[in-house]
Scaffold this motif. Structure first.
Motif, PDB file in Angstrom:
ATOM      1  N   UNK A   1      -4.091   6.072   0.075  1.00 53.14           N
ATOM      2  CA  UNK A   1      -2.552   6.084   0.433  1.00 53.14           C
ATOM      3  C   UNK A   1      -2.400   7.440   1.194  1.00 53.14           C
ATOM      4  N   UNK A   2      -3.069   8.326   0.810  1.00 49.69           N
ATOM      5  CA  UNK A   2      -2.752   9.827   1.599  1.00 49.69           C
ATOM      6  C   UNK A   2      -3.431   9.603   3.111  1.00 49.69           C
ATOM      7  N   UNK A   3      -4.412   9.087   3.258  1.00 42.96           N
ATOM      8  CA  UNK A   3      -5.035   8.719   4.764  1.00 42.96           C
ATOM      9  C   UNK A   3      -3.985   7.953   5.582  1.00 42.96           C
ATOM     10  N   UNK A   4      -3.163   6.681   4.825  1.00 44.22           N
ATOM     11  CA  UNK A   4      -2.255   6.124   5.420  1.00 44.22           C
ATOM     12  C   UNK A   4      -0.935   6.678   5.762  1.00 44.22           C
ATOM     13  N   UNK A   5      -0.613   7.698   4.924  1.00 44.81           N
ATOM     14  CA  UNK A   5       0.617   8.430   5.210  1.00 44.81           C
ATOM     15  C   UNK A   5       0.339   9.574   6.214  1.00 44.81           C
ATOM     16  N   UNK A   6      -0.824  10.221   6.387  1.00 44.06           N
ATOM     17  CA  UNK A   6      -1.387  10.975   7.377  1.00 44.06           C
ATOM     18  C   UNK A   6      -1.073  10.065   8.903  1.00 44.06           C
ATOM     19  N   UNK A   7      -1.872   9.140   8.904  1.00 41.00           N
ATOM     20  CA  UNK A   7      -2.010   8.347  10.122  1.00 41.00           C
ATOM     21  C   UNK A   7      -0.265   7.774  10.475  1.00 41.00           C
ATOM     22  N   UNK A   8       0.507   7.639   9.586  1.00 37.27           N
ATOM     23  CA  UNK A   8       1.823   7.187  10.009  1.00 37.27           C
ATOM     24  C   UNK A   8       2.613   8.366  10.622  1.00 37.27           C
ATOM     25  N   UNK A   9       2.217   9.519   9.682  1.00 36.78           N
ATOM     26  CA  UNK A   9       2.971  10.621  10.146  1.00 36.78           C
ATOM     27  C   UNK A   9       2.585  11.292  11.610  1.00 36.78           C
ATOM     28  N   UNK A  10       1.293  10.874  11.969  1.00 38.99           N
ATOM     29  CA  UNK A  10       0.837  11.164  13.204  1.00 38.99           C
ATOM     30  C   UNK A  10       1.273  10.062  14.415  1.00 38.99           C
ATOM     31  N   UNK A  11       1.950   9.232  14.078  1.00 38.74           N
ATOM     32  CA  UNK A  11       2.460   8.136  14.929  1.00 38.74           C
ATOM     33  C   UNK A  11       1.446   7.092  15.384  1.00 38.74           C
ATOM     34  N   UNK A  12       0.721   6.867  14.361  1.00 37.56           N
ATOM     35  CA  UNK A  12      -0.631   5.963  14.946  1.00 37.56           C
ATOM     36  C   UNK A  12      -0.478   4.797  13.850  1.00 37.56           C
ATOM     37  N   UNK A  13      -0.780   3.471  14.434  1.00 39.55           N
ATOM     38  CA  UNK A  13      -0.713   2.190  13.800  1.00 39.55           C
ATOM     39  C   UNK A  13      -1.998   2.079  13.045  1.00 39.55           C
ATOM     40  N   UNK A  14      -2.257   2.086  11.584  1.00 35.15           N
ATOM     41  CA  UNK A  14      -3.126   1.856  11.045  1.00 35.15           C
ATOM     42  C   UNK A  14      -3.481   0.294  10.762  1.00 35.15           C
ATOM     43  N   UNK A  15      -4.673  -0.094  11.213  1.00 30.28           N
ATOM     44  CA  UNK A  15      -4.967  -1.766  11.270  1.00 30.28           C
ATOM     45  C   UNK A  15      -6.156  -1.864  10.200  1.00 30.28           C
ATOM     46  N   UNK A  16      -5.747  -2.496   9.235  1.00 25.00           N
ATOM     47  CA  UNK A  16      -6.628  -2.639   8.030  1.00 25.00           C
ATOM     48  C   UNK A  16      -7.226  -3.998   7.902  1.00 25.00           C
ATOM     49  N   UNK A  17      -8.268  -4.246   7.349  1.00 20.77           N
ATOM     50  CA  UNK A  17      -9.012  -5.515   7.244  1.00 20.77           C
ATOM     51  C   UNK A  17      -9.867  -5.301   6.048  1.00 20.77           C
ATOM     52  N   UNK A  18     -10.366  -6.391   5.518  1.00 23.50           N
ATOM     53  CA  UNK A  18     -11.048  -6.364   4.085  1.00 23.50           C
ATOM     54  C   UNK A  18     -12.563  -6.114   4.635  1.00 23.50           C
ATOM     55  N   UNK A  19     -13.166  -5.468   4.227  1.00 25.34           N
ATOM     56  CA  UNK A  19     -14.888  -4.953   4.464  1.00 25.34           C
ATOM     57  C   UNK A  19     -15.796  -6.011   4.353  1.00 25.34           C
ATOM     58  N   UNK A  20     -15.531  -7.361   4.955  1.00 26.20           N
ATOM     59  CA  UNK A  20     -16.273  -8.411   4.991  1.00 26.20           C
ATOM     60  C   UNK A  20     -17.720  -8.077   5.127  1.00 26.20           C
TER      61      UNK A  20
END
Length: 379
Positions: free
Chosen positions: A123-142
């Motif tokens: 959650x903290x990583x995602x919050x930081x990316x959003x704060x920096x204006x970056x679009x996080x792209x998430x996938x299951x680690x297949x």
């Protein structure tokens, strides 16, 4: 169910958008990615934050290797996903680059969200990316997934991510355009349902279980994801992913796709994490008295009420609590390990210290660390 009531969709600031494999696979897949990036850029221009959950590693890998269908063995599936994931992300990076947006890749397994500290770190990583204006792209680690650490599919993962980041809205972009009264493939006269107040057993029965040819989730999976989000107070939009402006149209209140309302949030914080935990570490079976106390009295679980302990888990890990008929009561954090609980099950609290040589606490699971699941949700 029926007509969509006016909702403040335009005011929702943080969105999680899940893109299905069928939307971005095939000859026109890269154009679809570009179209989705365009919609995300428009949302960002309106001051919204977007987290993207993208399927497609397997489909991309199949295309690169020239395979006509998915292999049956897990190592082969993992290898194909490993081939496809870098290309999938490269294409996303190119698509968002047209709109001067940077992206970040995050690969998760269910185990990552099953541990509280790793959940908070994500959650903290995602919050930081959003704060920096970056679009996080998430996938299951297949590439490392096995059944024990698998979410099920990215529909389920997207609902968990929506909860993780405190999203205002979950959007599922799919080749399935909406929830219909019946399967439109076999009932062409079936009408779309544009609004669902509550995803209950009756709604779930409306869905078929068949996934599409390149993905793993059918309508049932999307309804289950909407149900998870609903329990967290998050509404869900199921939209046609190949329709160029479907997100903008839906946010304006136009009758496109299906909107599943967000219920009043039952839990927050640690209890919400427990409620939606993808893979608890074990199970305890409790007697009728303990089941009644947990369901009706908001009580803690004492060792005397435990009939059976299943699996291996340590102190502080999450376990499922079942009644004698196997129905899920809830999920809680244990104060004793599996081996310790086996030694003190069906015993009084006054006996714990004599049996173990010490006593952490009277409760096997304290009520403050237990999330109740209703019988309807447990089915």
């Amino acid at each position: 169910m029926g007509d969509r009531p006016p909702l403040p969709l335009q005011t929702y600031r943080r969105l999680v958008i899940k893109v299905g494999s069928a939307v971005i696979s095939g000859p026109g897949g890269r154009q679809q990615q570009l179209a989705i990036a365009s919609q995300v850029a428009a949302l960002r221009g309106e001051g919204r934050e977007v987290v993207l959950v993208s399927s497609g590693a397997m489909a991309t890998g199949l295309g690169k290797l020239g395979f006509k269908e998915r292999p049956k063995t897990m190592p082969a599936k993992q290898a194909i996903a490993a081939v496809g994931q870098p290309t999938l992300m490269y294409w996303w990076e190119q698509a968002f680059g047209w709109y001067d947006l940077k992206v970040a890749q995050i690969l998760l397994t269910a185990e990552d969200l099953a541990h509280r500290h790793r959940y908070l770190n994500a959650r903290q990583t995602l919050e930081t990316l959003l704060e920096w204006g970056i679009v996080p792209i998430i996938n299951e680690n297949d590439t490392v997934m096995v059944d024990e650490i698998k979410f099920g599919d990215n529909d389920q993962l997207s609902a968990l991510i929506a909860t993780l980041v405190g999203a205002d809205l979950l959007i599922l972009l799919s080749d399935i355009e909406a929830l219909y009264e019946a399967d439109p493939r076999t009932h062409p006269e079936a009408r779309p349902i544009h609004y669902v107040e509550r995803v209950d057993a009756g709604v779930l029965r409306m869905a078929g279980d068949d996934p599409n040819s390149v993905g793993t989730g059918g309508m049932k999976s999307k309804l289950l994801a909407a149900q998870k989000a609903q329990a967290a107070g998050i509404p869900t939009l199921l939209l046609p992913g190949t329709r160029p402006q479907s997100i903008a149209e839906a946010l304006r209140g136009e009758p496109v796709g299906t909107l599943f309302a967000g219920a009043r949030r039952r839990y927050s914080g640690k209890k919400l994490w427990l409620y939606q935990l993808p893979k608890p570490q074990g199970e305890v079976v409790v007697d009728a008295g303990a089941a009644r106390a947990l369901r009706q009295g908001g009580a803690s679980l004492l060792p005397a009420g435990i009939l059976e302990v299943r699996g291996q888990f340590g102190v502080g890990e999450a376990v499922r609590c079942l009644d004698e008929k196997g129905h899920l009561i809830g999920v809680g954090l244990v104060n004793y390990s599996a081996d310790e609980l086996k030694r003190i099950q069906r015993r009084q609290t006054r006996d714990i210290e004599a049996i173990l040589g010490y006593k952490n606490t009277d409760e096997a699971i304290h009520r403050d660390y237990f999330a109740l699941v209703s019988e309807l949700e447990a089915r």
